[in-house]
Design a protein around this motif. Structure first.
Motif, PDB file in Angstrom:
ATOM      1  N   ILE B   4       0.515  -1.075  -0.124  1.00 32.20           N
ATOM      2  CA  ILE B   4      -0.110   0.002  -0.004  1.00 32.20           C
ATOM      3  C   ILE B   4       1.234   1.381   0.442  1.00 32.20           C
ATOM      4  CG2 ILE B   4      -1.809   0.804   0.429  1.00 32.20           C
ATOM      5  CD1 ILE B   4      -1.015  -1.160   3.262  1.00 32.20           C
ATOM      6  N   TRP B 591     -21.105  -8.238   6.001  1.00 37.55           N
ATOM      7  CA  TRP B 591     -21.548  -7.216   5.452  1.00 37.55           C
ATOM      8  C   TRP B 591     -20.051  -6.204   4.801  1.00 37.55           C
ATOM      9  CZ3 TRP B 591     -19.731  -2.832   7.445  1.00 37.55           C
ATOM     10  CH2 TRP B 591     -19.280  -2.454   8.834  1.00 37.55           C
ATOM     11  N   ARG B 595     -13.492  -5.003  -0.679  1.00 39.52           N
ATOM     12  CA  ARG B 595     -13.074  -3.682  -1.273  1.00 39.52           C
ATOM     13  C   ARG B 595     -13.190  -2.513   0.193  1.00 39.52           C
ATOM     14  NH1 ARG B 595     -17.261  -2.378  -5.147  1.00 39.52           N
ATOM     15  NH2 ARG B 595     -18.163  -3.097  -3.696  1.00 39.52           N
ATOM     16  N   GLU B 596     -13.919  -2.894   0.714  1.00 32.90           N
ATOM     17  CA  GLU B 596     -13.420  -1.858   2.056  1.00 32.90           C
ATOM     18  C   GLU B 596     -12.509  -2.770   3.191  1.00 32.90           C
ATOM     19  OE1 GLU B 596     -17.637  -1.178   3.324  1.00 32.90           O
ATOM     20  OE2 GLU B 596     -17.690  -2.942   2.656  1.00 32.90           O
ATOM     21  N   VAL B 597     -12.106  -4.372   2.454  1.00 37.21           N
ATOM     22  CA  VAL B 597     -10.820  -4.474   3.664  1.00 37.21           C
ATOM     23  C   VAL B 597      -9.588  -4.203   3.163  1.00 37.21           C
ATOM     24  CG1 VAL B 597     -10.132  -7.184   4.503  1.00 37.21           C
ATOM     25  CG2 VAL B 597     -12.399  -6.171   4.439  1.00 37.21           C
ATOM     26  N   MET B 598      -9.818  -4.374   1.800  1.00 38.50           N
ATOM     27  CA  MET B 598      -8.363  -4.173   1.106  1.00 38.50           C
ATOM     28  C   MET B 598      -7.743  -2.407   0.960  1.00 38.50           C
ATOM     29  SD  MET B 598      -9.816  -3.553  -2.905  1.00 38.50           S
ATOM     30  CE  MET B 598     -10.052  -2.039  -3.236  1.00 38.50           C
ATOM     31  N   SER B 599      -6.088  -3.205   0.863  1.00 37.95           N
ATOM     32  CA  SER B 599      -5.246  -2.338   0.880  1.00 37.95           C
ATOM     33  C   SER B 599      -5.653  -1.455  -0.400  1.00 37.95           C
ATOM     34  CB  SER B 599      -3.602  -1.796   1.316  1.00 37.95           C
ATOM     35  OG  SER B 599      -4.028  -2.851   2.860  1.00 37.95           O
ATOM     36  N   SER B 600      -5.347  -0.294  -0.997  1.00 35.75           N
ATOM     37  CA  SER B 600      -5.257   0.079  -1.808  1.00 35.75           C
ATOM     38  C   SER B 600      -4.629   2.128  -2.887  1.00 35.75           C
ATOM     39  CB  SER B 600      -7.255   0.141  -2.933  1.00 35.75           C
ATOM     40  OG  SER B 600      -6.904   0.919  -3.788  1.00 35.75           O
ATOM     41  N   PRO B 601      -4.207   2.457  -3.277  1.00 37.88           N
ATOM     42  CA  PRO B 601      -3.751   1.728  -3.965  1.00 37.88           C
ATOM     43  C   PRO B 601      -2.504   0.272  -4.188  1.00 37.88           C
ATOM     44  CG  PRO B 601      -3.321   3.771  -4.564  1.00 37.88           C
ATOM     45  CD  PRO B 601      -4.467   3.633  -3.060  1.00 37.88           C
ATOM     46  N   ASP B 754      -4.820  -6.855   7.454  1.00 46.09           N
ATOM     47  CA  ASP B 754      -6.004  -6.025   6.908  1.00 46.09           C
ATOM     48  C   ASP B 754      -7.636  -6.938   7.297  1.00 46.09           C
ATOM     49  OD1 ASP B 754      -4.835  -4.389   5.294  1.00 46.09           O
ATOM     50  OD2 ASP B 754      -4.708  -5.192   3.833  1.00 46.09           O
ATOM     51  N   TYR B 758      -9.886  -6.462  12.141  1.00 48.23           N
ATOM     52  CA  TYR B 758     -11.501  -6.776  13.063  1.00 48.23           C
ATOM     53  C   TYR B 758     -11.798  -8.121  14.115  1.00 48.23           C
ATOM     54  CZ  TYR B 758     -11.812  -4.055   8.348  1.00 48.23           C
ATOM     55  OH  TYR B 758     -11.864  -3.420   7.274  1.00 48.23           O
TER      56      TYR B 758
END
Lengths: 307, 773
Positions: B4, B591, B595-601, B754, B758
């Motif tokens: 990341i 839920w 997309r929410e979990v990943m690191s990006s870009p 990542d 949680y």
């Protein structure tokens, strides 16, 4: 466990053969068994002369259960049995009074020796007069094996009491160690007696050396494993006298220094933790914010989304 | 490490070099990244005190996933059928060696502890005897404290200054390793040496610790060392077992080593296998189980055999483990069905006490991490604990009025008379003036009536706090034996009280039996292991009849304890900020999508990449990534690049080191082709990027990654739910999971951190923060 099993096994093998023979004998005619009646009195006299109470009441029944001569116990063997009985009784008579305070080794080693001797004779496989051995007929002809059981009881008593440690090899006399211990013990006890009347502190002071030598001697003998029940018991009694009756144990006198030293040590960690709390720099962690696709994954958002 | 472009929050000082783990490049801090433009609020460094809700950047994943690149395929093709068979045989040989060496280490520890502790207790005993007569017992107290401190000083200095990772029992660390987290330096030879000496010192130093937990760590280190056929600490390479130099193979052997360690510690080979299964079960197969069982058996046999020689009875195999619970065989220790409810109550009590123990230890550990972090302070703390242990023990013995007659068989190794009548000994001294293992055994097996209830109550109370205080010090020491000891003491107390309530039938309340159940309950309440602990206890007692009560007790202890507080090992894993993946993703997380979990870009490389770019990316301190998706740009089009593979930092470093550049390959045709062996030789400590010199000319060269990258990385679509991603990660032991869109473009990367951030807290799903530690 295993040797016992093996022994039983041998016994079964041994009694197997006679039982077959007995089966044959039973089939003999009644007249023959009546002829045997003459032989019985001689046997019964032997039984009566033994120290056991007379068996007159059962005599008539025993008449019926007599066997042909070749199966009966020979005179030689019954003599042996008789002697065994006498010696056995002598030994037990010696043991019982010596039970408390324990003196079983000192007073009964010679009678034990005689029991051992006669049992050896019974159990040896050498032929006695008339070419008979009594081992089979006396020891293992039946399930009960009374003679053997009686003897092994005595033997285990002897082993439990560790008397062999205090008696010379052939059960002739007490060992020198034992005698020496007994004399030291006597010295201590006479000392106790001497000061018993007055103040016990006096006794504690004056008999301390005698008691001390006894204690040292005892622990030496303990290390050499030359202790038998007599010595152990005598020592126990002496110790109880000394500690409980005369109250000569060490008093708890140093409460103050012990408490002082240990509370000092307990105090140190408190200082340590306080000082490290106050002076040590608190370790901080630098947070790192990872790059996310959308910044909606913070805790607040999770909470929102959940609600 | 996550791939990341992180906005690292730097401290104002530029010399931060705290980020130095194994395999992580040294950061010299020359490049200070520009403060992020997009998000100025976050640009400021934020510091918080250490707490349990952090994930440390120090920890990385292990590469369990096999990299099926062209080199690998080539090697596999070259290898004959015979070669594979040899590999299989050498796996068995290694397992045998692991067993033998672990058993020998256990034997060494046992003998050394016995010698040193025996010497210490002998000296103190003589001293106490002398001073009981003439007065001055406080000097004996000081002597005891000084001797304790001397031993602990050696152990503490070794651990605090030479190898901090060797502190504690090592079970949390091994748990993490088997979970797939690379804990720096955890399986090195130096760690083993420090661990072994440390544990001998701390047990001989009279701390409330056991030597069993560290055996598991030692076994794991032995396994990791033997299977690699070399030692980087000793700089020796035996040129053996080269095939096994990668994380996948090493992990299998480490689990065998852990099993062998358990087996040697408790004489419980099956328990050892189940321990490995319980802790590392996501990567498992039947053949491995069988091999691990082999290692366990060999280990317990070796220990048994050598101890029998040491005890002068060669061939008498009666010491299967370090701790010997003795045999529970007689009829009086049989249990009746109506006792089971009583046992279950004891289980609940064990759970409660365990939770209390863990909570206290949790606060203490946080305090230690925050304030007692300097090595010298840690050593001083250990010394203080040793001194206080001696002081408390001495005071207890001194003021105890519980005198018992000396038994004929002399169960007591060092009977202290003190103020008792002649021919009697102080019962408190059997519990305190002894190594903990022996105390456990005497609590299990001494005749009913050898302790009075007051003694046991006081002992439980003091030992509970001492053990709680001791665990987490900078000494290597296990928590198994102290837990067993606390439990055995209150269990025996229960047994005595029960017997006193029912004076008519004293048989059914044999105190030894209740001591065993109490020990199981307390241990279960503290460590919260289930299956393996049951089997270990059953095997250590050598009595299958107790299987059911022990199982029930452990079950209830776990249920009750979990209601209040986690297990001790889990607490310590959390406090170390390790990204640990549990069995399942947290509930109520469906839920959340990838997309929410990943690191990006994501930082990607082209398939043919300029060396300069690679070097720059690798040496960028702010993007300390480990895996890079390789993309291919379709020529002459504006379409974004598509995913075609994944390459690891370690591979890139080896490539740079060997200068595998396109231009050089053309000019020097004779150059040897790089083989998989070259990658293995660099394993497991790949050099940092700074140590690789790349000249200005070479920076202009190109590198072709096609041959080396993993051409088939696992990918998931961006709408995959978190539990699904989690399951994939946990089951396959992944390190990087690429998130791709419908046309195979890389849009993100999921890594262990990542997922591990949680967790289900008190207020629903919570997120852990990343931090530098």
């Amino acid at each position: 466990m295993l040797p016992y099993n093996l022994y039983l096994f041998f016994v079964f093998v041994a009694i197997d053969v006679p039982s077959l023979k007995c089966g044959d004998v039973v089939h003999l005619s009644a007249s023959e068994s009546a002829d045997k009646l003459e032989a019985v009195p001689s046997l019964s006299t032997a039984a009566v002369s033994s120290p056991v109470p007379p068996v007159d009441t059962v005599f008539s029944f025993s008449l019926l259960s007599s066997f042909p001569e070749d199966l009966e116990v020979s005179d030689y063997c019954s003599d042996l049995l008789h002697i065994f009985g006498q010696r056995y009784v002598a030994y037990v008579n010696c043991l019982v009074p010596a039970a408390r305070p324990v003196k079983v080794c000192q007073s009964c080693y010679s009678t034990y020796g005689s029991v051992v001797e006669i049992y050896k004779n019974i159990s040896s496989d050498q032929m006695g007069p008339g070419n008979v051995t009594c081992r089979d007929s006396l020891l293992r002809s039946d399930r009960l094996m009374l003679v053997y059981q009686l003897y092994s009881n005595l033997e285990s008593l002897w082993e439990d009491s560790n008397c062999a440690q205090c008696v010379t090899g052939h059960l002739e006399s007490l060992t020198n160690d034992t005698l020496y211990f007994m004399s030291t013990l006597n010295q201590t006890l006479t000392c106790f007696e001497k000061y018993q009347q007055g103040n016990h502190t006096e006794l504690c002071k004056n008999c301390k050396s005698a008691y001390g030598t006894l204690n040292v001697l005892y622990s030496q003998m303990e290390q050499n494993s030359t202790l038998c029940i007599d010595i152990e018991d005598a020592m126990n009694m002496t110790r109880r006298l000394w500690s409980k009756n005369f109250n000569c144990s060490f008093p708890r006198e140093e409460n103050v220094p012990v408490i002082a030293v240990s509370s000092f040590m307990l105090f140190l960690p408190i200082i340590f933790y306080l000082s490290s709390f106050l002076h040590s720099e608190q370790k901080k962690r630098k947070l790192i914010h990872p790059r996310r696709a959308k910044s909606n994954t913070s805790l607040m958002n999770i909470q929102d989304k959940l609600s | 490490m996550a791939n990341i472009t992180k906005k690292v929050s730097w401290s104002s000082r530029g010399d931060d070099s705290a980020l130095t783990g194994e395999g992580t490049p040294l950061l010299n801090g020359t490049e200070i990244p520009k403060p992020s433009r997009q998000d100025p609020i976050r640009g400021r460094p934020k510091e918080i005190p250490h707490n349990e809700k952090l994930l440390s950047l120090k920890y990385e994943s292990l590469d369990y996933d096999n990299i099926e690149n062209q080199l690998f395929l080539e090697e596999e093709r070259r290898m004959s059928h015979m070669g594979f068979r040899c590999l299989e045989i050498s796996r068995w040989v290694i397992c045998g060696l692991i067993g033998i060496l672990t058993g020998l280490i256990a034997c060494f520890i046992d003998i050394m502890v016995e010698k040193l502790a025996g010497y210490k207790y002998q000296v103190i005993k003589e001293n106490i005897e002398k001073f009981t007569e003439v007065g001055g017992l406080s000097i004996s107290l000081i002597l005891w404290a000084v001797l304790n401190c001397a031993f602990v000083l050696v152990g503490g200095v070794m651990v605090a200054f030479f190898e901090p990772i060797a502190a504690g029992s090592g079970i949390p660390q091994i748990k993490c390793y088997l979970n797939g987290v690379k804990i720096p330096r955890v399986v090195r030879l130096k760690t083993l040496v420090v661990k072994v000496i440390g544990v001998i010192c701390s047990v001989a130093g009279g701390l409330a610790v056991g030597k069993e937990g560290p055996m598991i760590h030692s076994g794991a280190v032995v396994a990791a060392g033997v299977s690699q056929g070399r030692s980087t600490s000793l700089k020796r390479d035996f040129k053996m077992f080269e095939y096994f130099r990668r994380d996948t193979e090493k992990r299998d052997f480490v689990s065998a080593g852990a099993a062998a360690g358990v087996s040697a510690a408790f004489g419980a080979p099956v328990g050892g296998v189940l321990f490995s299964l319980e802790e590392g079960a996501s990567f498992w197969n039947q053949m491995l189980t069988w091999r691990i069982f082999f290692a366990s058996m060999i280990s317990t046999f070796t220990l048994n055999f050598f101890l029998s020689i040491y005890h002068g009875k060669p061939g008498d195999l009666s010491n299967p483990g370090l701790i010997n619970f003795g045999r529970f065989e007689s009829d009086s220790v049989a249990y009746y069905y109506y006792e089971i409810p009583l046992f279950m109550c004891m289980g609940a009590l064990g759970g409660l006490l365990g939770a209390l123990f863990n909570s206290l230890n949790y606060w203490l550990t946080i305090f230690r991490i925050r304030y007692v972090h300097r090595p010298c302070l840690q050593v001083i703390e250990a010394l203080l604990v040793a001194a206080v242990t001696a002081a408390v023990s001495f005071t207890m013995i001194y003021f105890s009025n519980d005198c018992q007659p000396l038994g004929p068989e002399h169960n007591e190794e060092y009977p202290l008379q003190l103020f008792c009548a002649d021919g009697e000994y102080n019962a408190m001294a059997t519990a305190f003036f002894n190594t903990p293992e022996r105390s456990v055994r005497s609590l299990f097996h001494n005749q009913p009536g050898s302790y009075n209830p007051l003694t046991l109550g006081l002992f439980t109370l003091t030992y509970f706090f001492l053990a709680c205080w001791t665990y987490g010090l900078a000494v290597s020491a296990g928590v198994f034996i102290p837990s067993l000891l606390i439990g055995a003491a209150w269990g025996r107390l229960c047994g005595i009280l029960l017997a006193s309530f029912t004076p008519t039938s004293p048989i059914w309340a044999d105190p030894g039996k209740y001591a065993l159940i109490g020990a199981a309950a307390q241990l279960g309440g503290i460590v919260r292991m289930t299956l393996s602990l049951t089997v270990i206890m059953v095997e250590a007692t050598g009595n299958v009849t107790y299987g059911l009560p022990i199982m029930l007790v452990l079950m209830i202890a776990k249920i009750v304890g979990d209601y209040f507080q986690e297990g001790l090992y889990d607490i310590h894993i959390k406090l170390q900020s390790v990204p640990f993946l549990h069995w399942e993703a947290p509930a109520t997380s469906h839920w959340l999508t990838a997309r929410e979990v990943m690191s990006s870009p994501v930082t990607c490389f082209n398939r043919i990449e300029k060396v300069g770019t690679i070097v720059d990316v690798l040496s960028n301190t702010s993007t300390n990534h480990n895996g890079f998706p390789v993309v291919v740009q379709v020529l002459d089009s504006d379409e974004p690049a598509k995913l075609c593979g994944l390459i690891l930092r370690s591979q890139l470093i080896v490539l740079l080191k060997h200068k595998v550049f396109v231009e050089l390959a053309r000019s020097r045709l004779s150059q040897r082709k790089l083989q998989l062996k070259d990658f293995r030789d660099a394993y497991p400590r790949f050099p940092p990027i700074q140590s690789i010199h790349v000249s200005q000319d070479e920076r202009e060269c190109m590198m072709d990654l096609t041959e080396f990258m993993n051409p088939t990385p696992y990918t998931v679509p961006q709408d995959t739910s978190l539990p699904r991603v989690f399951k994939l990660f946990r089951a396959l032991g992944l390190r990087h999971l690429v998130v791709a869109d419908d046309v195979n473009r890389v849009i993100g990367l999921v890594t262990r951190k990542d997922l591990a951030r949680y967790h289900l807290g008190k207020h629903g799903l919570e997120e852990l923060q990343l931090a530098q530690t």
